[in-house]
Design an enzyme around this catalytic site. Structure first.
Site, PDB file in Angstrom:
ATOM      1  N   LYS A 136     -12.849  -0.668   2.624  1.00  0.00           N
ATOM      2  CA  LYS A 136     -12.971  -1.244   1.295  1.00  0.00           C
ATOM      3  C   LYS A 136     -14.007  -2.371   1.296  1.00  0.00           C
ATOM      4  O   LYS A 136     -15.169  -2.140   1.560  1.00  0.00           O
ATOM      5  CB  LYS A 136     -11.583  -1.638   0.815  1.00  0.00           C
ATOM      6  CG  LYS A 136     -10.664  -0.397   0.796  1.00  0.00           C
ATOM      7  CD  LYS A 136      -9.289  -0.658   0.345  1.00  0.00           C
ATOM      8  CE  LYS A 136      -8.492   0.636   0.213  1.00  0.00           C
ATOM      9  NZ  LYS A 136      -8.286   1.351   1.502  1.00  0.00           N
ATOM     10  N   ASP A 149      -1.674  -7.774   6.158  1.00  0.00           N
ATOM     11  CA  ASP A 149      -2.725  -6.892   5.658  1.00  0.00           C
ATOM     12  C   ASP A 149      -3.676  -7.734   4.820  1.00  0.00           C
ATOM     13  O   ASP A 149      -3.328  -8.190   3.732  1.00  0.00           O
ATOM     14  CB  ASP A 149      -2.111  -5.766   4.826  1.00  0.00           C
ATOM     15  CG  ASP A 149      -3.137  -4.719   4.414  1.00  0.00           C
ATOM     16  OD1 ASP A 149      -4.314  -5.066   4.215  1.00  0.00           O
ATOM     17  OD2 ASP A 149      -2.752  -3.539   4.252  1.00  0.00           O
ATOM     18  N   TYR A 194       0.830  -1.198   0.000  1.00  0.00           N
ATOM     19  CA  TYR A 194       0.000   0.000   0.000  1.00  0.00           C
ATOM     20  C   TYR A 194       0.870   1.257   0.000  1.00  0.00           C
ATOM     21  O   TYR A 194       1.868   1.332   0.714  1.00  0.00           O
ATOM     22  CB  TYR A 194      -0.915  -0.030   1.220  1.00  0.00           C
ATOM     23  CG  TYR A 194      -1.827   1.153   1.355  1.00  0.00           C
ATOM     24  CD1 TYR A 194      -2.625   1.577   0.299  1.00  0.00           C
ATOM     25  CD2 TYR A 194      -1.898   1.857   2.556  1.00  0.00           C
ATOM     26  CE1 TYR A 194      -3.466   2.668   0.434  1.00  0.00           C
ATOM     27  CE2 TYR A 194      -2.744   2.944   2.696  1.00  0.00           C
ATOM     28  CZ  TYR A 194      -3.514   3.345   1.635  1.00  0.00           C
ATOM     29  OH  TYR A 194      -4.347   4.433   1.771  1.00  0.00           O
TER      30      TYR A 194
END
Length: 382
Positions: free
Chosen positions: A204, A179, A110
């Site tokens: 999300k 993650d 990310y």
């Protein structure tokens, strides 16, 4: 919030619609509304489940219970919710390491992870990085205190063998955080694969409607979970009760959304492979994808995620393509019920070509969505 393991014989769809709900009470809603409270009646000593609004909230409790049931249905676990994914990431990292420690991060994760690296290094923490693919982080584990894994990676969609990395990290004396944002707990359970922490941005796919910012951490070790909770208390990184309630409400459709999105994403990826003007098509569900072999072994139920990435010939072509789409929003983030796409290079934080497109598949009818994409490709090539 701690979950207690039970005999779980129900399917994922049944579990998500019941997760975190209190015992039925006559004439009361099955899911209580949000509790807005900065303080609570607190006679005597300051002990009890709810003492102050920064410490705990009944609406958080139900959401944390629900997420824990999804991330760790068969073993006791604790979940701590945060107002964003970065809040959750920061809580794990900064509650587990201190000056002089070594942290291993993915170099293709990310795009905000470099902000974490910058802050860690300012605090005297050594940061090492390696790509997700091929378990490249194995070579960086000597002396490490924390290994951070992102699988599938965002936006490149590479996958690593979480169990292999976790076993090696534990032998080296490191704790492991994964993650799990792209996979969701229905697609992957990092704690079952040996991780110490499962971390995600609930902004999300977990909440799935593009209207809530949320993050969470799930952990089976009470002491480590307490450290994360103490970080939340210290930083004041707390979720609003309305956001927590909206997130819990959205969980009921998680399995329906995830399954439909994964199926359509695979169909879209297959259609893109047929286009000579599209290169670098990635989706872990494609049999020929470099990530497929490992993904098929550790991801659950054929749920390989809603994201497809591909490359068009340059920035201008990608932007013409995005402008020609009619059913797809040009927006960042992923996992929502409405499809989104973006030229990822516009942010400047990812090592991707200028024409790289990250496409998040929504719940539109697959034929309609694929037709829109193919039509936009045709229109943008003129």
């Amino acid at each position: 919030m701690s979950t207690t393991p039970e005999q779980h014989t129900t399917g994922d769809g049944t579990r998500v619609v019941r997760a975190g709900l209190p015992e039925p009470e006559a004439y009361r809603p099955s899911m209580p509304g949000p509790v807005f409270a900065a303080h609570y009646h607190l006679p005597g000593e300051p002990v009890g489940p709810y003492t102050y609004g920064r410490e705990q909230n009944p609406t958080w409790t139900l959401l944390e219970q629900a997420i824990g049931e999804l991330e760790s249905p068969d073993e006791a676990a604790e979940t701590v919710v945060f107002p964003s994914g970065m809040g959750a990431i920061s809580a794990v990292v900064f509650s587990q390491v201190s000056a002089g420690d070594v942290v291993v991060l993915p170099d293709d994760g990310y795009q905000a992870l470099p902000l974490i690296r910058e802050r860690l290094e300012a605090y005297g923490v050594e940061v090492r990085t390696a790509p997700t693919a091929g378990e490249a982080q194995l070579a960086q584990l000597e002396g490490a205190k924390l290994l951070w894994i992102e699988s599938p990676s965002n936006p490149g969609l590479d996958v690593c063998d979480i169990r292999r990395l976790a076993d090696a990290a534990h032998r080296a004396g490191a704790v492991v955080a994964v993650d799990n944002t792209l996979a969701t707990p229905l697609g992957q359970r990092p704690l079952d694969l040996g991780a110490d922490f499962s971390v995600a941005s609930g902004t999300k796919a977990l909440t799935g409607h593009g209207d809530v910012l949320l993050g969470y951490v799930t952990c089976r070790d009470p002491e480590r979970a307490a450290g994360v909770r103490q970080w939340r208390r210290t930083a004041g990184a707390i979720v609003g009760p309305m956001e927590a309630w909206l997130a819990h409400r959205s969980l009921a459709t998680l399995q329906l959304r995830v399954d439909r999105q994964a199926a359509t994403a695979l169909a879209l990826a297959e259609a893109l492979l047929e286009r000579p003007d599209v290169t670098g098509v990635r989706h872990p569900g494609l049999p020929g994808d470099p990530a497929h072999r490992v993904a098929a072994r550790q991801m659950r139920g054929g749920r390989y995620g809603c994201v497809v990435s591909f490359v068009l010939d340059g920035r201008e072509r990608a932007e013409r393509f995005l402008s020609a789409l009619r059913l797809v929003d040009d927006a960042t983030s992923f996992g929502g019920v409405r499809s989104t796409a973006e030229r990822r290079g516009r942010w400047g934080g990812d090592a991707v070509p200028e024409g790289f497109v990250r496409f998040s598949v929504g719940v539109e009818d697959a034929p309609d969505l694929i037709a829109d994409v193919l039509g936009a490709l045709d229109a943008s090539d003129r």
